[in-house]
Design a protein around this motif. Structure first.
Motif, PDB file in Angstrom:
ATOM      1  N   GLU A   1      73.879  33.900  -7.822  1.00  0.00           N
ATOM      2  CA  GLU A   1      74.519  33.587  -6.538  1.00  0.00           C
ATOM      3  C   GLU A   1      73.694  32.510  -5.840  1.00  0.00           C
ATOM      4  O   GLU A   1      72.703  32.783  -5.173  1.00  0.00           O
ATOM      5  CB  GLU A   1      74.602  34.851  -5.672  1.00  0.00           C
ATOM      6  CG  GLU A   1      75.367  36.001  -6.300  1.00  0.00           C
ATOM      7  CD  GLU A   1      76.872  35.789  -6.233  1.00  0.00           C
ATOM      8  OE1 GLU A   1      77.321  34.895  -5.487  1.00  0.00           O
ATOM      9  OE2 GLU A   1      77.606  36.523  -6.919  1.00  0.00           O
ATOM     10  N   MET A   2      74.127  31.263  -5.984  1.00  0.00           N
ATOM     11  CA  MET A   2      73.308  30.136  -5.536  1.00  0.00           C
ATOM     12  C   MET A   2      73.132  30.098  -4.017  1.00  0.00           C
ATOM     13  O   MET A   2      72.029  29.911  -3.503  1.00  0.00           O
ATOM     14  CB  MET A   2      73.911  28.811  -6.017  1.00  0.00           C
ATOM     15  CG  MET A   2      73.931  28.634  -7.519  1.00  0.00           C
ATOM     16  SD  MET A   2      72.280  28.605  -8.264  1.00  0.00           S
ATOM     17  CE  MET A   2      72.345  30.142  -9.194  1.00  0.00           C
ATOM     18  N   SER A   3      74.207  30.268  -3.270  1.00  0.00           N
ATOM     19  CA  SER A   3      74.098  30.182  -1.810  1.00  0.00           C
ATOM     20  C   SER A   3      73.239  31.313  -1.266  1.00  0.00           C
ATOM     21  O   SER A   3      72.480  31.138  -0.303  1.00  0.00           O
ATOM     22  CB  SER A   3      75.482  30.201  -1.170  1.00  0.00           C
ATOM     23  OG  SER A   3      76.181  31.384  -1.486  1.00  0.00           O
ATOM     24  N   PHE A   4      73.334  32.450  -1.911  1.00  0.00           N
ATOM     25  CA  PHE A   4      72.507  33.597  -1.517  1.00  0.00           C
ATOM     26  C   PHE A   4      71.030  33.307  -1.778  1.00  0.00           C
ATOM     27  O   PHE A   4      70.179  33.528  -0.910  1.00  0.00           O
ATOM     28  CB  PHE A   4      72.975  34.823  -2.314  1.00  0.00           C
ATOM     29  CG  PHE A   4      72.095  36.030  -2.183  1.00  0.00           C
ATOM     30  CD1 PHE A   4      72.016  36.723  -0.987  1.00  0.00           C
ATOM     31  CD2 PHE A   4      71.368  36.482  -3.267  1.00  0.00           C
ATOM     32  CE1 PHE A   4      71.211  37.850  -0.867  1.00  0.00           C
ATOM     33  CE2 PHE A   4      70.569  37.610  -3.158  1.00  0.00           C
ATOM     34  CZ  PHE A   4      70.492  38.286  -1.950  1.00  0.00           C
ATOM     35  N   ALA A   5      70.719  32.770  -2.945  1.00  0.00           N
ATOM     36  CA  ALA A   5      69.328  32.433  -3.268  1.00  0.00           C
ATOM     37  C   ALA A   5      68.775  31.418  -2.281  1.00  0.00           C
ATOM     38  O   ALA A   5      67.636  31.532  -1.813  1.00  0.00           O
ATOM     39  CB  ALA A   5      69.245  31.881  -4.694  1.00  0.00           C
ATOM     40  N   ARG A   6      69.589  30.459  -1.932  1.00  0.00           N
ATOM     41  CA  ARG A   6      69.154  29.423  -0.989  1.00  0.00           C
ATOM     42  C   ARG A   6      68.872  30.012   0.391  1.00  0.00           C
ATOM     43  O   ARG A   6      67.953  29.603   1.085  1.00  0.00           O
ATOM     44  CB  ARG A   6      70.231  28.348  -0.895  1.00  0.00           C
ATOM     45  CG  ARG A   6      69.859  27.149  -0.041  1.00  0.00           C
ATOM     46  CD  ARG A   6      70.911  26.067  -0.197  1.00  0.00           C
ATOM     47  NE  ARG A   6      70.565  24.863   0.542  1.00  0.00           N
ATOM     48  CZ  ARG A   6      71.252  23.726   0.470  1.00  0.00           C
ATOM     49  NH1 ARG A   6      72.308  23.655  -0.336  1.00  0.00           N
ATOM     50  NH2 ARG A   6      70.877  22.672   1.175  1.00  0.00           N
ATOM     51  N   LYS A   7      69.657  31.005   0.757  1.00  0.00           N
ATOM     52  CA  LYS A   7      69.563  31.577   2.104  1.00  0.00           C
ATOM     53  C   LYS A   7      68.374  32.516   2.260  1.00  0.00           C
ATOM     54  O   LYS A   7      67.694  32.517   3.291  1.00  0.00           O
ATOM     55  CB  LYS A   7      70.862  32.323   2.428  1.00  0.00           C
ATOM     56  CG  LYS A   7      70.962  32.841   3.845  1.00  0.00           C
ATOM     57  CD  LYS A   7      72.242  33.650   4.043  1.00  0.00           C
ATOM     58  CE  LYS A   7      73.488  32.819   3.758  1.00  0.00           C
ATOM     59  NZ  LYS A   7      74.720  33.602   3.990  1.00  0.00           N
ATOM     60  N   ILE A   8      68.087  33.335   1.241  1.00  0.00           N
ATOM     61  CA  ILE A   8      67.116  34.411   1.453  1.00  0.00           C
ATOM     62  C   ILE A   8      65.702  34.079   1.001  1.00  0.00           C
ATOM     63  O   ILE A   8      64.749  34.725   1.429  1.00  0.00           O
ATOM     64  CB  ILE A   8      67.540  35.712   0.744  1.00  0.00           C
ATOM     65  CG1 ILE A   8      67.432  35.571  -0.786  1.00  0.00           C
ATOM     66  CG2 ILE A   8      68.919  36.155   1.178  1.00  0.00           C
ATOM     67  CD1 ILE A   8      67.274  36.879  -1.504  1.00  0.00           C
TER      68      ILE A   8
ATOM     69  N   ALA B   1      60.106  25.239  -6.222  1.00  0.00           N
ATOM     70  CA  ALA B   1      60.172  24.507  -4.960  1.00  0.00           C
ATOM     71  C   ALA B   1      60.719  25.427  -3.879  1.00  0.00           C
ATOM     72  O   ALA B   1      61.283  26.489  -4.168  1.00  0.00           O
ATOM     73  CB  ALA B   1      61.066  23.272  -5.095  1.00  0.00           C
ATOM     74  N   ASP B   2      60.566  25.002  -2.630  1.00  0.00           N
ATOM     75  CA  ASP B   2      61.257  25.715  -1.560  1.00  0.00           C
ATOM     76  C   ASP B   2      62.757  25.470  -1.729  1.00  0.00           C
ATOM     77  O   ASP B   2      63.175  24.498  -2.372  1.00  0.00           O
ATOM     78  CB  ASP B   2      60.765  25.237  -0.191  1.00  0.00           C
ATOM     79  CG  ASP B   2      61.142  23.802   0.080  1.00  0.00           C
ATOM     80  OD1 ASP B   2      62.258  23.549   0.596  1.00  0.00           O
ATOM     81  OD2 ASP B   2      60.344  22.916  -0.257  1.00  0.00           O
ATOM     82  N   PRO B   3      63.598  26.348  -1.192  1.00  0.00           N
ATOM     83  CA  PRO B   3      65.040  26.260  -1.472  1.00  0.00           C
ATOM     84  C   PRO B   3      65.676  24.922  -1.111  1.00  0.00           C
ATOM     85  O   PRO B   3      66.453  24.376  -1.897  1.00  0.00           O
ATOM     86  CB  PRO B   3      65.628  27.395  -0.635  1.00  0.00           C
ATOM     87  CG  PRO B   3      64.525  28.364  -0.503  1.00  0.00           C
ATOM     88  CD  PRO B   3      63.275  27.558  -0.420  1.00  0.00           C
ATOM     89  N   GLU B   4      65.355  24.389   0.062  1.00  0.00           N
ATOM     90  CA  GLU B   4      65.994  23.137   0.462  1.00  0.00           C
ATOM     91  C   GLU B   4      65.623  22.003  -0.480  1.00  0.00           C
ATOM     92  O   GLU B   4      66.468  21.198  -0.872  1.00  0.00           O
ATOM     93  CB  GLU B   4      65.622  22.798   1.907  1.00  0.00           C
ATOM     94  CG  GLU B   4      66.224  23.757   2.931  1.00  0.00           C
ATOM     95  CD  GLU B   4      67.730  23.927   2.755  1.00  0.00           C
ATOM     96  OE1 GLU B   4      68.467  22.928   2.884  1.00  0.00           O
ATOM     97  OE2 GLU B   4      68.177  25.064   2.461  1.00  0.00           O
ATOM     98  N   SER B   5      64.353  21.928  -0.858  1.00  0.00           N
ATOM     99  CA  SER B   5      63.923  20.878  -1.784  1.00  0.00           C
ATOM    100  C   SER B   5      64.608  21.026  -3.133  1.00  0.00           C
ATOM    101  O   SER B   5      65.067  20.037  -3.733  1.00  0.00           O
ATOM    102  CB  SER B   5      62.401  20.912  -1.967  1.00  0.00           C
ATOM    103  OG  SER B   5      61.742  20.654  -0.754  1.00  0.00           O
TER     104      SER B   5
END
Length: 254
Positions: free
Chosen positions: A207-214, A230-234
């Motif tokens: 779940e990509m959006s979930f991984a990015r969020k949490i 990396a950090d999620p945004e990067s």
């Protein structure tokens, strides 16, 4: 997401993996993995099927034995022997399949390990279990058996069961992959709420959006190796490797 305690756990490793190798016969599943996870950190492990994600986290509590290398949890070497029970008591795990005892109610499923492993009194364990089941939104269902619950509800019972042991680390191995699409959100909401509590979490997910969020950090694996961290945004906005860019394009995230 940036955890509020990011600086406080910057040098406080709770999981240390070094030169980890895993073979299944001639298949080389993990190839020299080095990974440190800090106390209070939420790490999402991403990658295609067969990249070694689940094998890696199952080595943390020796559900999968490893061929060579080292895994330490809170300074304790993870290996067969007298210390393994201690490690497993501190590392909770939520699986793809819920693995609930079908002949036990939800509250019994949650309370049985604290009674048998930690030696809690039944009344104390059940009080904690009630609180945890309410926390995951199942206060009205605690006397039901697994076959009376939906898949999403069963997975939330499994999360409460992992929390009941008061673990230092929570591992999630594709916790939504066995769920119908409409049930995914309710489980992700519970995991997201846990991510805000400061518990160390390692989440294998697609779940990509979930991984990015949490998550505080993304670990991307391919063919048994860690290709990028990396950090999620990067990671999602500016992946550094061709393999990561191709992966994100294939799942529609770039």
């Amino acid at each position: 997401m940036t955890n509020s305690n990011e600086n406080s756990h910057a040098s406080d490793a709770i999981i240390q993996i070094s030169k980890l190798e895993k073979h299944y016969g001639s298949f080389h599943a993990l190839k020299g993995i080095d990974l440190t996870i800090n106390r209070g950190e939420v790490v999402a492990i991403l990658g295609s099927s067969g990249s070694g994600k689940s094998t890696l986290i199952r080595c943390v509590n020796l559900l999968e034995s490893y061929t060579s290398g080292r895994v330490e949890v809170d300074g304790v070497l993870v290996r067969e022997g007298k210390h393994l029970a201690k490690v497993r008591a501190e590392v909770g795990m939520v699986f793809q399949q819920f693995n609930l005892f079908p002949h036990m109610t939800a509250i019994r499923n949650v309370s049985i390990a604290p009674i048998r492993v930690r030696g809690l009194k039944k009344s104390d364990a059940e009080e904690t279990s009630r609180r945890l089941l309410e926390r995951v939104g199942l206060g009205e269902h605690m006397e039901k058996y697994p076959d009376q619950l939906s898949g999403g509800q069963q997975q939330r019972v499994a999360i409460a069961r992992a929390l009941a042991m008061e673990p230092e680390v929570l591992l999630f191995d594709e916790p939504t992959s066995a769920l119908d699409p409409e049930m995914v959100g309710e489980v992700l909401d519970v995991i997201q709420s846990l991510a805000k509590t400061g518990v160390t979490m390692v989440v294998v997910t697609h779940e990509m959006s979930f991984a990015r969020k949490i998550s505080d950090r993304i670990v991307f694996m391919d063919q048994g190796q860690i290709v990028e961290q990396a950090d999620p945004e990067s990671f999602f906005l500016n992946p550094q490797t061709e393999r990561a860019r191709f992966f994100l394009q294939s799942v529609g995230r770039t």
